[in-house]
Design an enzyme around this catalytic site. Sequence first.
Site, PDB file in Angstrom:
ATOM      1  N   ASN A   2       3.853  30.147 -66.873  1.00  0.00           N
ATOM      2  CA  ASN A   2       4.292  31.499 -66.629  1.00  0.00           C
ATOM      3  C   ASN A   2       5.719  31.550 -66.022  1.00  0.00           C
ATOM      4  O   ASN A   2       6.482  32.665 -66.126  1.00  0.00           O
ATOM      5  CB  ASN A   2       3.165  32.282 -65.694  1.00  0.00           C
ATOM      6  N   ALA A  14       8.089  28.505 -65.630  1.00  0.00           N
ATOM      7  CA  ALA A  14       8.802  27.544 -65.906  1.00  0.00           C
ATOM      8  C   ALA A  14       8.379  26.770 -67.166  1.00  0.00           C
ATOM      9  O   ALA A  14       7.118  26.508 -67.696  1.00  0.00           O
ATOM     10  CB  ALA A  14       9.133  26.504 -64.951  1.00  0.00           C
ATOM     11  N   TYR A  74     -17.574  23.538 -68.586  1.00  0.00           N
ATOM     12  CA  TYR A  74     -17.423  25.161 -68.724  1.00  0.00           C
ATOM     13  C   TYR A  74     -18.329  25.684 -69.826  1.00  0.00           C
ATOM     14  O   TYR A  74     -18.264  25.199 -70.719  1.00  0.00           O
ATOM     15  CB  TYR A  74     -15.852  25.303 -68.967  1.00  0.00           C
ATOM     16  N   GLY A 111      -7.866  27.177 -69.641  1.00  0.00           N
ATOM     17  CA  GLY A 111      -6.496  27.180 -70.041  1.00  0.00           C
ATOM     18  C   GLY A 111      -6.059  25.641 -70.081  1.00  0.00           C
ATOM     19  O   GLY A 111      -6.407  24.718 -69.429  1.00  0.00           O
ATOM     20  N   ALA A 112      -5.117  25.521 -70.919  1.00  0.00           N
ATOM     21  CA  ALA A 112      -4.477  24.268 -71.215  1.00  0.00           C
ATOM     22  C   ALA A 112      -3.877  23.569 -70.131  1.00  0.00           C
ATOM     23  O   ALA A 112      -4.033  22.204 -69.781  1.00  0.00           O
ATOM     24  CB  ALA A 112      -3.320  24.299 -72.389  1.00  0.00           C
ATOM     25  N   ASP A 113      -3.208  24.247 -69.083  1.00  0.00           N
ATOM     26  CA  ASP A 113      -2.607  23.654 -67.793  1.00  0.00           C
ATOM     27  C   ASP A 113      -3.802  23.253 -67.149  1.00  0.00           C
ATOM     28  O   ASP A 113      -3.577  22.188 -66.414  1.00  0.00           O
ATOM     29  CB  ASP A 113      -1.777  24.625 -67.150  1.00  0.00           C
ATOM     30  N   ARG A 114      -4.949  23.773 -66.946  1.00  0.00           N
ATOM     31  CA  ARG A 114      -5.954  23.289 -66.254  1.00  0.00           C
ATOM     32  C   ARG A 114      -6.528  21.951 -66.814  1.00  0.00           C
ATOM     33  O   ARG A 114      -6.988  21.089 -65.963  1.00  0.00           O
ATOM     34  CB  ARG A 114      -7.188  24.652 -66.109  1.00  0.00           C
TER      35      ARG A 114
END
Length: 255
Positions: free
Chosen positions: A12, A14, A96, A103-106
Amino acid sequence: MSYSRLTIDRGNTALKAATWSHDAQPDKVVSLPACASVGEALAELCPGGVPVFDAVAYSSVVKNCREEDLRLLSTLGCLVYDVKSPDVRIPFINGYSTPQTLGADRVAALAGAVGLAGGGPALVADMGTAATFDLLTSTPDGPMYVGGNISPGVPMRLHSLHEHTSALPEVSPELVPDDLWGTSTTEALLGGAVYGMLAELEYYRSHAPAEAEMVLTGGGADYLVRNNLITFKHIHDPHLVLRGLNSIITYNENR
């Protein structure tokens, strides 16, 4: 010009990218504004010419950029591992209840923590615009993601307090509290945001397995470490998500 791997993480705040020739450390990392294109990241990483990669791993939490990002990456002529694709395998069991919404970042941060924690239990805190706290445990079948929580990061807390009240000022998240108890409104806002985040970190740590590694990443973690605000043992990896993307390439190549 030839490199081994490329990892791209669009967040969000960078766009981060790195090249890799081994698993230990990235060869080069760039961080650009969130509005930057993948093409701009490639130009920063590889200014000497058109790059050639063996594989690319990509994660994004910005939906309206995904299609264009993946279109450009597809022109590189190599395998592209999109973390959100159901065809991409990950190095942990996903417990999960709605795995498609994780989320892909997680996912990438958890994959990076698997390697840093040696497959043992780990509590992963990624503190950026949002702060996520995710728990990995050990099972006979390998690391398992149990679940986690999401809360506002320090910048969002400070901005929201200003935005949703009529009298509270905007406070820079780069400031550092002088003391636990604020003696002005600015200090009170700053202390509430920063020490509140630390309290969350301590709370989740107290509920994780005693042997769990504490793995920190994100701009908020950089801030806490830089200002010596964390007093317990931890692993701080500013490139955890990019590292996890690289490990996802390795995991898929070895399957």
